[in-house]
Design a protein around this motif. Structure first.
Motif, mmCIF file in Angstrom:
data_model
loop_
_atom_site.group_PDB
_atom_site.id
_atom_site.type_symbol
_atom_site.label_atom_id
_atom_site.label_comp_id
_atom_site.label_asym_id
_atom_site.label_seq_id
_atom_site.Cartn_x
_atom_site.Cartn_y
_atom_site.Cartn_z
ATOM 1 N N PHE A 423 0.851 -1.182 0.000
ATOM 2 C CA PHE A 423 0.000 0.000 0.000
ATOM 3 C C PHE A 423 0.886 1.231 0.000
ATOM 4 O O PHE A 423 2.094 1.147 0.243
ATOM 5 C CB PHE A 423 -0.936 0.018 1.227
ATOM 6 C CG PHE A 423 -0.209 0.201 2.544
ATOM 7 C CD1 PHE A 423 -0.096 1.457 3.137
ATOM 8 C CD2 PHE A 423 0.371 -0.883 3.197
ATOM 9 C CE1 PHE A 423 0.574 1.629 4.343
ATOM 10 C CE2 PHE A 423 1.043 -0.727 4.402
ATOM 11 C CZ PHE A 423 1.140 0.540 4.974
ATOM 12 N N THR A 424 0.291 2.356 -0.290
ATOM 13 C CA THR A 424 1.025 3.615 -0.292
ATOM 14 C C THR A 424 0.762 4.349 1.019
ATOM 15 O O THR A 424 -0.365 4.799 1.251
ATOM 16 C CB THR A 424 0.587 4.505 -1.471
ATOM 17 O OG1 THR A 424 0.761 3.790 -2.690
ATOM 18 C CG2 THR A 424 1.408 5.786 -1.505
ATOM 19 N N PRO A 425 1.755 4.447 1.909
ATOM 20 C CA PRO A 425 1.525 5.115 3.205
ATOM 21 C C PRO A 425 1.054 6.555 3.016
ATOM 22 O O PRO A 425 1.354 7.217 2.015
ATOM 23 C CB PRO A 425 2.902 5.048 3.877
ATOM 24 C CG PRO A 425 3.600 3.912 3.206
ATOM 25 C CD PRO A 425 3.112 3.909 1.789
ATOM 26 N N LEU A 426 0.323 7.054 3.980
ATOM 27 C CA LEU A 426 -0.234 8.399 3.884
ATOM 28 C C LEU A 426 0.838 9.472 3.797
ATOM 29 O O LEU A 426 0.633 10.510 3.184
ATOM 30 C CB LEU A 426 -1.134 8.687 5.097
ATOM 31 C CG LEU A 426 -2.516 8.043 5.088
ATOM 32 C CD1 LEU A 426 -3.286 8.461 6.317
ATOM 33 C CD2 LEU A 426 -3.282 8.435 3.836
ATOM 34 N N ASP A 427 1.972 9.238 4.429
ATOM 35 C CA ASP A 427 3.010 10.262 4.425
ATOM 36 C C ASP A 427 3.886 10.201 3.188
ATOM 37 O O ASP A 427 4.880 10.904 3.075
ATOM 38 C CB ASP A 427 3.899 10.139 5.672
ATOM 39 C CG ASP A 427 4.518 8.753 5.801
ATOM 40 O OD1 ASP A 427 4.191 7.877 4.969
ATOM 41 O OD2 ASP A 427 5.293 8.547 6.740
ATOM 42 N N SER A 428 3.498 9.327 2.220
ATOM 43 C CA SER A 428 4.285 9.221 0.994
ATOM 44 C C SER A 428 3.898 10.327 0.033
ATOM 45 O O SER A 428 2.772 10.786 -0.030
ATOM 46 C CB SER A 428 4.051 7.852 0.336
ATOM 47 O OG SER A 428 4.623 7.812 -0.936
ATOM 48 N N SER A 429 4.868 10.760 -0.758
ATOM 49 C CA SER A 429 4.604 11.799 -1.746
ATOM 50 C C SER A 429 3.680 11.294 -2.837
ATOM 51 O O SER A 429 3.079 12.070 -3.569
ATOM 52 C CB SER A 429 5.920 12.271 -2.379
ATOM 53 O OG SER A 429 6.593 11.174 -2.989
ATOM 54 N N ALA A 430 3.588 9.972 -2.959
ATOM 55 C CA ALA A 430 2.718 9.392 -3.981
ATOM 56 C C ALA A 430 1.288 9.251 -3.497
ATOM 57 O O ALA A 430 0.430 8.754 -4.200
ATOM 58 C CB ALA A 430 3.250 8.014 -4.412
#
Length: 594
Positions: A423-430
Motif C-alpha cells: 500500500f502507499t503510506p499516507l506520508d508518501s509523496s505518492a
C-alpha cells in the motif's frame, strides 16, 4: 418585515432541508436493508452448509446401517445353522452312545462264547488230542478268538465314536452365536436410530433452507425497493438543488481540500417596456464561498453574512473564497461540471477548519451597485446551504495481494498459507485522495471504495487559502482487516451481489458491511511505514460469517483499511475497501484415495 429575497431563501432552505432529511432517512433504510440482506444470505448459506454436513452424515450412517443389516442377516443365518446343528449333534450323541452300548453288549457276549469254546478246547486237548473232534474244536477256538478280538476292536471304535460325538461343542457355538446376534441386533437398532435421526434432521434443515431462502428473497426485494426510493429522492434533491440553489455541490478531496461546483445566478427577465433612454445595468455578480459548521447552518442569515463579510480583514481570501461558476446545463437538463479545487483554512467565523467535523457551504453573491439601485433592493444574496460534508483523508488502499503456502502442514495434514500485500503510506509523496461527494460527506464511512486510479485528484483550478491545515498523520492512525468470503459452492445459489464489488463476491458485501464484521471474523494487520505488510492464516481463522475455513476451497479476500483511535480521530479519515483482489485458496489438504 422580511423581504422577498429572504422569504424566497427561507422557502428554498426549507424545501432542500426537507428533501435532505428524507434523503438521509431513506439512505438509512437502505443501509438497514443491506444489513438485513447480508445476514439473510448468511443464514441461508449456514443452513445449506449444515444440510450438506447432515447429508454427509446420512450417507455415512446409511452405509453403516447397510453393513449392519448385512451383518444381521448373516448372523441370523449362522444362528439358524447353529440351532439345526445343535439338534443334529444331540441326536448323534444319543445314537452313537446307544450304538456303542449295543456293540459293547455284543462284544461281551462274544467274549463269553470265546471263553466257553476255549474251555472246551482245553478239555479236548486233554482227552481228545489229535482227533477229529479236537481239530474241529481247535478250529472253532481260533475263529472265535478272532471274532472276539474284532468285536473288542469294534466296541472300542464305537466308544471312541461316541466320545468324539459328545466332544462336539455345538452348544457353545450356539450360545456364542446367540450372544453375537443379540449384539448385532442392538448395533443395527442403533445405526437405524442414527440414520433416522439424521434423515429427520435433513428434512428439518431442508425446511429451514426453504424458509431462509424465502427470507433472503424478501430481503432482496426490500433492498431493491429501498434503492429505488433512494434513487428517487436523490433525483428529487438534485433537481431541486439545480433549480433552486444554483446546482451547488461540494465534494471532499482530503482533510484539507474540497472541490466546489455551482451554476451562475439566474437573473430575472424584465418584461415591462422601458423608456429608450433607460438602460438596465449589468448585475455583474461576484461569488464567494464560505464554510459554516453544520450545527450553525439554521441560524446563518444574510444579515450575519453581510456583517462578517464587511468585517473580514483586508486582502484576506480565507473566510470568503472568490469562486466562479462552472456548471453548464444543456437543453436536456444534463449537468456538466468543472469543479474548482479549494484548499481549506478557516470557516466563516475565522476558526480553523477541522478535519473530521461537519460543515456546509454557502454562496454569498454580491451584485453591482447600479443593478441594486435599478431594482431598488440593496441586499446581497445568500444561497441555501449545501449538503453537509466532512473534510477527511482517504486511507490507503491495499494492493498486490500474494498468497504462498507454508512449507509444512499442521498435525491434521492441512497446509496453511502466508499472505502479503502493499500500500502507499499516507506520508508518501505518492499519496492520493478520493473525492467524497457532498451526498455522503456527512458520514465518511459511507464513501465507496475506489481503485487507486480513481484516487487521483480531478484536474481543476486551485484557489489557495492562506494557512492551510497540516498534513494528516500516518502509520498508527489506521490498520488493515483481511476478511474472507467463501466462493466455493455459493455462486450456485444465485444470491444478489453488490455492484460495488464487480460481482466478485457471491454475496452482498460492501464497505458499510465490512465495517460491521465481528473482530473474531477478520485478521487484523498493522500498517507498516514501508508500505509492505505480511500476515499468516491460522487454523483459528474464520470467514466473514464465523465459519471455519475449508481446505481446497476458494475465498474472495477483502482488505478493509480502517482508522483507529478515538472517534474524533477516526472521523478525520475515510475507510476504504480493497474489493478487486483475486480469489485465493487459504489452505490445502490431500484428498483421500477413492
Amino acid at each position: 418585515m422580511n423581504t422577498y429575497n429572504e422569504n424566497l431563501q427561507q422557502t428554498v432552505v426549507n424545501t432542500l432541508s426537507a428533501l435532505a432529511l428524507n434523503q438521509s432517512n431513506l439512505d438509512s433504510l437502505k443501509t438497514v436493508a443491506e444489513y438485513t440482506l447480508y445476514y439473510a444470505q448468511g443464514t441461508e448459506i449456514t443452513a445449506r452448509d449444515k444440510l450438506e454436513e447432515t447429508e454427509d452424515d446420512v450417507t455415512t450412517w446409511q452405509n453403516v446401517n447397510n453393513q449392519s443389516l448385512n451383518n444381521a442377516n448373516q448372523v441370523f443365518n449362522l444362528l439358524t445353522s447353529a440351532t439345526e446343528a445343535n439338534t443334529d449333534v444331540a441326536v448323534s450323541i444319543t445314537n452313537t452312545a446307544t450304538a456303542a452300548a449295543n456293540v459293547q453288549i455284543a462284544s461281551n457276549a462274544i467274549s463269553v462264547l470265546a471263553s466257553d469254546i476255549g474251555a472246551a478246547f482245553n478239555i479236548a486237548t486233554a482227552s481228545l488230542y489229535q482227533t477229529d473232534v479236537y481239530e474241529k474244536i481247535q478250529s472253532a477256538n481260533s475263529l472265535i478268538n478272532e471274532v472276539a478280538n474284532e468285536a473288542k476292536w469294534i466296541s472300542k471304535s464305537a466308544m471312541n465314536a461316541s466320545g468324539s460325538t459328545s466332544e462336539i461343542t455345538i452348544s457353545e457355538v450356539l450360545a456364542q452365536t446367540t450372544s453375537v446376534k443379540s449384539k448385532i441386533d442392538n448395533l443395527f437398532t442403533s445405526t437405524q436410530a442414527e440414520l433416522n435421526k439424521f434423515a429427520t434432521l435433513a428434512i428439518t434443515e431442508n425446511t429451514q433452507i426453504t424458509k431462509a431462502s424465502k427470507t433472503e428473497r424478501q430481503a432482496e426485494g426490500a433492498l431493491a425497493d429501498a434503492k429505488r426510493e433512494v434513487i428517487a429522492i436523490n433525483t428529487a434533491y438534485d433537481n431541486s438543488n439545480n433549480q433552486l440553489n444554483q446546482c451547488l455541490s461540494i465534494s471532499v478531496v482530503s482533510g484539507s481540500k474540497i472541490t466546489a461546483s455551482f451554476a451562475a445566478l439566474p437573473l430575472p427577465t424584465f418584461y415591462s417596456p422601458h423608456a429608450a433612454v433607460v438602460k438596465i445595468p449589468l448585475a455583474n455578480p461576484t461569488y464567494y464561498l464560505t464554510l459554516v459548521p453544520a450545527q450553525n447552518q439554521t441560524t446563518f442569515s444574510i444579515d450575519q453574512v453581510e456583517q462578517l463579510f464587511s468585517q473580514r480583514p483586508a486582502n484576506d481570501n480565507s473566510l470568503f473564497v472568490s469562486v466562479t461558476p462552472d456548471v453548464r446545463i444543456d437543453a436536456t437538463g444534463a449537468v456538466t461540471r468543472s469543479p474548482t479545487s479549494i484548499q481549506l483554512s478557516s470557516d466563516t467565523f475565522g476558526n480553523p477548519v477541522q478535519a473530521g467535523s461537519s460543515y456546509v457551504a454557502f454562496l454569498y453573491i454580491e451584485l453591482s451597485k447600479e443593478y441594486k439601485q435599478y431594482i431598488s433592493n440593496y441586499s446581497e444574496l445568500l444561497s441555501a446551504p449545501s449538503q453537509p460534508f466532512t473534510p477527511a483523508t482517504t486511507l490507503p488502499l491495499a494492493q498486490n495481494l500474494e498468497v504462498n503456502p507454508n512449507k509444512t502442514s499442521d498435525a491434521t495434514g492441512v497446509t496453511w498459507s502466508t499472505a502479503s500485500f502493499t500500500f502507499t503510506p499516507l506520508d508518501s509523496s505518492a499519496d492520493t485522495a478520493t473525492e467524497q461527494t457532498d451526498a455522503t460527506a456527512a458520514s465518511p464511512t459511507k464513501s465507496k471504495a475506489k481503485s487507486v486510479a480513481a484516487q487521483a485528484e480531478a484536474a481543476a483550478p486551485v484557489a489557495q487559502i492562506a494557512g492551510a491545515s497540516t498534513s494528516t498523520n500516518s502509520g498508527s492512525n489506521y490498520e488493515f482487516r483481511c476478511i474472507l468470503v467463501e466462493q466455493g459452492g455459493t455462486p450456485d445459489l444465485n444470491l444478489l451481489c453488490c455492484p460495488d464489488n464487480r460481482k466478485l463476491s457471491p454475496i452482498y458485501f460492501n464497505l458499510a458491511i465490512a465495517e460491521q464484521v465481528s473482530p473474531a471474523n477478520y485478521i487484523e494487520v498493522s500498517a507498516s511505514s514501508s508500505g509492505d505488510c505480511e500476515f499468516s492464516f491460522l487454523p483459528s481463522t474464520t470467514d466473514n460469517f464465523g465459519n471455519v475455513i475449508k481446505p481446497n476451497t476458494k475465498y474472495q479476500p477483502y482488505i478493509l483499511t480502517v482508522a483507529t483511535g478515538d472517534p474524533s480521530d477516526q472521523a478525520q479519515y475515510i475507510n476504504v475497501l480493497a474489493n478487486a483482489l483475486s480469489a485465493i485458496t487459504v489452505c490445502t489438504q490431500p484428498q483421500p484415495q477413492q
